[in-house]
Design a protein around this motif. Structure first.
Motif, short mmCIF file in Angstrom:
data_model
loop_
_atom_site.label_atom_id
_atom_site.label_comp_id
_atom_site.label_asym_id
_atom_site.label_seq_id
_atom_site.Cartn_x
_atom_site.Cartn_y
_atom_site.Cartn_z
N MET A 1 3.69 7.22 8.23
CA MET A 1 2.48 6.93 7.48
C MET A 1 1.26 7.48 8.22
SD MET A 1 2.64 3.60 5.36
CE MET A 1 2.09 2.28 6.40
N ALA A 2 1.27 7.29 9.55
CA ALA A 2 0.15 7.78 10.36
C ALA A 2 0.08 9.29 10.29
CB ALA A 2 0.32 7.32 11.80
N ILE A 3 1.23 9.95 10.38
CA ILE A 3 1.25 11.41 10.32
C ILE A 3 0.75 11.87 8.95
CG2 ILE A 3 2.76 13.45 10.31
CD1 ILE A 3 4.43 11.99 12.47
N ALA A 4 1.19 11.18 7.92
CA ALA A 4 0.75 11.52 6.57
C ALA A 4 -0.76 11.38 6.46
CB ALA A 4 1.44 10.63 5.55
N SER A 5 -1.29 10.32 7.07
CA SER A 5 -2.73 10.09 7.00
C SER A 5 -3.50 11.17 7.76
CB SER A 5 -3.03 8.71 7.58
OG SER A 5 -4.39 8.62 7.89
N ASN B 1 4.75 2.16 -2.23
CA ASN B 1 3.76 1.15 -2.57
C ASN B 1 4.41 -0.19 -2.83
OD1 ASN B 1 0.79 1.52 -2.92
ND2 ASN B 1 1.47 3.46 -3.77
N VAL B 2 5.49 -0.16 -3.60
CA VAL B 2 6.17 -1.41 -3.94
C VAL B 2 6.78 -2.04 -2.68
CG1 VAL B 2 8.05 -2.41 -5.28
CG2 VAL B 2 6.57 -0.69 -6.31
N ALA B 3 7.23 -1.19 -1.76
CA ALA B 3 7.90 -1.68 -0.56
C ALA B 3 6.93 -2.19 0.51
CB ALA B 3 8.79 -0.59 0.01
N LEU B 4 5.62 -1.94 0.30
CA LEU B 4 4.64 -2.24 1.35
C LEU B 4 4.63 -3.70 1.82
CD1 LEU B 4 2.69 -0.54 2.98
CD2 LEU B 4 0.90 -1.12 1.36
N PRO B 5 4.63 -4.68 0.89
CA PRO B 5 4.63 -6.08 1.39
C PRO B 5 5.85 -6.38 2.24
CG PRO B 5 4.11 -6.00 -0.96
CD PRO B 5 4.57 -4.63 -0.58
N PHE C 1 7.03 9.40 -7.76
CA PHE C 1 5.73 9.85 -8.24
C PHE C 1 4.65 9.21 -7.39
CE2 PHE C 1 6.23 11.62 -12.70
CZ PHE C 1 7.58 11.88 -12.55
N TYR C 2 3.47 9.81 -7.40
CA TYR C 2 2.31 9.18 -6.76
C TYR C 2 1.54 8.46 -7.85
CZ TYR C 2 3.36 11.53 -2.45
OH TYR C 2 3.97 11.91 -1.31
N PRO C 3 0.80 7.38 -7.50
CA PRO C 3 0.10 6.59 -8.52
C PRO C 3 -0.77 7.46 -9.43
CG PRO C 3 0.01 5.46 -6.43
CD PRO C 3 0.68 6.77 -6.17
N GLY C 4 -1.38 8.51 -8.88
CA GLY C 4 -2.25 9.36 -9.67
C GLY C 4 -1.53 10.12 -10.77
N GLN C 5 -0.20 10.17 -10.68
CA GLN C 5 0.56 10.93 -11.67
C GLN C 5 1.04 10.06 -12.82
OE1 GLN C 5 3.29 12.20 -8.59
NE2 GLN C 5 2.67 14.32 -8.84
N LEU C 6 0.68 8.76 -12.78
CA LEU C 6 1.17 7.85 -13.82
C LEU C 6 0.02 7.41 -14.73
CD1 LEU C 6 3.46 5.52 -11.68
CD2 LEU C 6 4.12 7.55 -12.95
N SER C 7 0.39 6.87 -15.91
CA SER C 7 -0.63 6.34 -16.82
C SER C 7 -1.07 4.96 -16.31
CB SER C 7 -0.05 6.22 -18.22
OG SER C 7 0.87 5.14 -18.27
N ARG D 1 -1.98 7.49 -1.42
CA ARG D 1 -1.24 8.46 -0.60
C ARG D 1 0.24 8.12 -0.46
NH1 ARG D 1 -6.01 9.11 2.87
NH2 ARG D 1 -5.23 7.45 4.15
N LEU D 2 0.61 6.93 -0.95
CA LEU D 2 2.02 6.55 -0.87
C LEU D 2 2.68 6.73 -2.23
CD1 LEU D 2 1.86 3.25 1.23
CD2 LEU D 2 2.11 5.59 2.02
N THR D 3 3.98 7.00 -2.23
CA THR D 3 4.69 7.11 -3.50
C THR D 3 4.81 5.72 -4.11
OG1 THR D 3 6.84 6.76 -2.50
CG2 THR D 3 6.09 9.03 -2.64
N VAL D 4 5.18 5.72 -5.38
CA VAL D 4 5.35 4.47 -6.11
C VAL D 4 6.30 3.55 -5.36
CG1 VAL D 4 6.49 3.59 -8.19
CG2 VAL D 4 4.73 5.36 -8.37
N LEU D 5 7.41 4.12 -4.91
CA LEU D 5 8.43 3.33 -4.21
C LEU D 5 7.86 2.74 -2.92
CD1 LEU D 5 11.44 2.62 -4.52
CD2 LEU D 5 11.95 4.56 -3.06
#
Lengths: 298, 415
Positions: free
Chosen positions: B13-17, A110-114, A144-150, A104-108
């Motif tokens: 993120m919570a709103i998105a969820s 996702n990378v920024a999560l840690p 992009f979202y992960p689902g949109q990538l190879s 549900r998160l964009t690529v960017l």
């Protein structure tokens, strides 16, 4: 730090047991292993040999049942859940076979999560994530979202995520397991490049070909380390090479049937093969039971 | 509870969820929405009635003092009502006798005192008899005390010995008995006598939940007549007093009480109330009722909270793998807890806000289609949103704790 200054992982007679009573399995059997800073270690072994369990223990995701484990000189047994989380966040980068990006998160993001868990402000962490994506060559896929990538691209994103906190150790559990050979090569070359900057890399693989990239190969079987050899960069490890040429003894038909032992025991095997080859592949697949019967008649 | 300052990213993120599972989120919020709407609507209706009562009494004379037998309320020394005794009745508290009326009338500062007594009996017009119209005996000063004009005709004079069998009707009574708004000159039978209608009151503004008899539906006959018809066997259920100077009502309450107490050897058997105090009684009762109904309505808020807990629990189970990934990347237990708490809060707060919006819609419809004038105050809005927030945090914490305590490796294995 009992051993050398550069040792990042020290395992001494580490065992891991799962289950109770009759259902008890020994996933790790008194494993002792020391990995120094800046090593590029490949872990090989058949399924169920305890490779993943070893990765999980080293990555502070799982606790060993017995034995001593020092991570970066600190005894892991004394670390609480939050301390483990902080070490994972700051010094370990994980790369998984199934990528494990949040869909549900964009690529960017996702990378920024840690970085978010580290408390880096939003603007700064997105800039850092963007820089990381540039490094893995995916800057134009930021939103992009992960689902949109190879698959290969998704794994590159996962590598960017693992690198964003500048970890000392990168743990990759079959990073190329779901990828074709071209994407696998791309990923391994990326890891090699990262290794040059001074990170220790620990990766699990089934593919002997990939031991070319490693500086050391560890073979596991039934939860124990069978062999530990140093290799030259760019060459397939000697033991792995042997394995490479022993594997093709099984045929494609054996793999399809999945019951090779049983099939070998059945007489008139060549006749069965001949019959299968004569018929259309489709039909044989649809009715495997019939195939056996006709073979018996002949 | 939330130690780290909430970053915009987390809320986003919570709103998105929440948005990614739109329908489920909506149905989850439905419980909170219904709870908020019912609480806000009930309280706003109560507030509206209170406003109506207050404004009517404000418009009418505030100077009426009522004296009733029995102790209906306990008035503390500073004049405020300390408790309301809803079960008070004339039977155990004594009654107002003729000498009490003269005691009241003789108290200094009293302009007029009008006794009101219910005379039992059926009113018949032609062959049609009815018991549902109360017949009240009153003296000539009633219109003055009530400041109530007549629609037509005249009220009966102070001395009715010449013409004892006359009556004045309330506006509804005129319609129900004679099917016309001004049946002047018409007659009806009461206690074997023929009464002659000589006046009709203008419609009284009735107070909802008022403690007094509905004057609109009553027939008024002269007090003297009632006395002679019943052989002096009528007891006033209340005495209405108008003070000589306006604005003296509260002071008068004290002096009338003292005078009555003195006449009865200090045994306080009467309730003396100014109109303002009467309003306070009404408000007391109304508050009690509103609180009770709002309490019942609040149960739906609770149910809404349980709904949130339910959905969050499902969400935690569904997202076990996600929790595993987040933990592997270095999320502490606290950070996972925070994430799920924020989600529960977003759910319940959104529900609360939607509830407020729907409440305004309901208020509008009530104003258009009924005579009620609900009044949504800031306080009740704040309370409803506050309670829904508390419900979300309270019920969200159980699933959030469950998520936070998951072992990372077990969570990660969960696909």
């Amino acid at each position: 730090m009992g051993f050398g200054v550069s040792a990042i992982i020290e395992l001494r007679e580490v065992s891991k047991l799962y289950g109770f009573g009759d259902a008890m399995t020994l996933a790790l059997d008194e494993v002792s292993l020391t990995i120094d800073q800046n090593e590029f270690v490949a872990v090989m072994g058949p399924s169920g040999s305890g490779k993943s369990t070893l990765m999980n223990v080293i990555g502070l995701l799982d606790r060993p049942t017995h034995g001593e484990f020092k991570f970066n000189g600190r005894s892991a047994a004394r670390l609480g859940a939050d301390q483990r989380a902080k070490i994972r966040r700051d010094t370990i980068g994980f790369i998984f076979q199934s990528y494990n990006l949040l869909p549900r998160l964009t690529v960017l993001e996702n990378v920024a999560l840690p970085l978010a868990y580290k408390g880096v402000p939003a603007g700064k962490r997105l800039a850092m994530a963007s820089h990381m994506l540039e490094r893995v060559g995916l800057q134009d896929r930021e939103y992009f979202y992960p689902g949109q990538l190879s698959g290969g691209q998704v794994q590159c994103v996962a590598i960017a995520r693992a690198l964003v906190n500048d970890p000392k150790l990168i743990i990759a559990d079959e990073p190329t397991g779901n990828l074709d050979s071209v994407a696998s090569r791309l990923i391994m070359e990326l890891l090699t490049e990262i290794h040059k900057t001074g990170n220790s890399i620990l990766f699990v693989t089934h593919n002997p070909e990939l031991t070319r990239y490693a500086s050391r190969v560890v073979y596991m079987r039934d939860g124990a380390i069978m062999q530990d050899e140093a290799t030259k960069f760019g060459e397939v490890a000697a033991t792995a090479l042997k394995q490479m040429y022993t594997i093709p003894e099984r045929t494609v038909d054996d793999d399809l049937a999945g019951v090779s032992a049983l099939m070998h025991a059945v007489p008139q095997k060549p006749a069965v093969r001949g019959a299968t080859a004569a018929k259309s592949g489709k039909k044989a697949k649809r009715k495997p039971a019939k195939r056996k019967k006709s073979g018996a008649k002949k | 509870m939330i130690a780290l300052p909430l970053s915009r990213g987390e809320v986003k993120m919570a709103i998105a969820s929440v948005r990614s599972t739109k329908w489920r989120s909506l149905f989850t919020m439905l419980g909170v929405i219904i709870g908020v709407v019912s609480v806000v609507t009930v309280v706003s209706i109560g507030q509206g009635i209170k406003n109506q009562v207050g404004s009517q009494i404000g418009e009418l004379s505030r100077d009426i003092i009522t004296i009733r037998p029995g102790k209906l309320v306990n008035v503390s020394s500073d004049g405020s009502i300390s408790s309301v005794n809803l079960l008070a009745d004339a039977g155990n508290g004594g009654s107002l006798a003729a000498q009490d009326i003269s005691t009241i009338a003789d108290t200094k500062g009293v302009q007029t005192a009008v006794p009101l007594a219910i005379t039992n009996g059926a009113v018949s017009v032609g062959s049609h008899a009815t018991n549902s119209t109360p017949v009240l005996a009153a003296t000539a000063d009633l219109p003055t005390v009530l400041s109530q004009p007549l629609l037509g005709g005249n009220f009966f004079p102070a001395d009715t010995t010449q013409q004892p069998y006359v009556a004045v009707l309330g506006s509804f009574a005129a319609k129900t008995l004679f099917h016309q708004s001004q049946p002047l000159g018409r007659t009806f039978q009461f206690m074997g006598r023929t009464f002659f209608v000589q006046g009709v009151f203008h419609q009284f503004d009735t107070n909802p939940l008022s403690l007094s008899t509905d004057f609109n539906n009553a027939v008024f006959i002269p007090y003297q007549t009632a006395q002679s018809l019943t052989n002096n066997n009528i007891r006033p259920y209340e005495v209405l007093v108008k003070p000589a100077t306006s604005g003296q009502a509260n002071a008068m309450v004290g002096s009338i009480s003292t005078a009555l107490a003195k006449a009865h050897q200090n045994q306080q058997q009467f309730t003396v109330l100014s109109q303002m105090q009467g309003l306070a009684v009404t408000n007391n009762i109304l508050n009690l009722l509103t609180r009770m109904i709002a309490g019942i309505a609040a149960i739906s808020l609770l149910v809404g909270g349980i709904g949130i807990m339910d959905v969050m629990l499902v969400s935690v189970t569904e997202r076990m793998h996600e929790i595993g990934i987040r933990k592997a990347l270095g999320a502490t237990n606290h950070q996972i807890l925070e994430q799920f708490m924020v989600e529960a809060t977003v759910l319940s707060l959104t529900g609360g806000i939607i509830g407020i919006i729907v409440s305004f819609l309901v208020e509008y419809l009530l104003r258009v289609f009924t005579t009620l004038t609900p009044d949504i105050t800031w306080q009740i809005m704040g309370l409803a949103v506050g309670v829904s927030l508390v419900v979300g945090i309270l019920f969200g914490s159980i699933p959030a704790l469950k998520a936070a305590r998951k072992d990372p490796i077990n969570a990660l294995r969960n696909e």
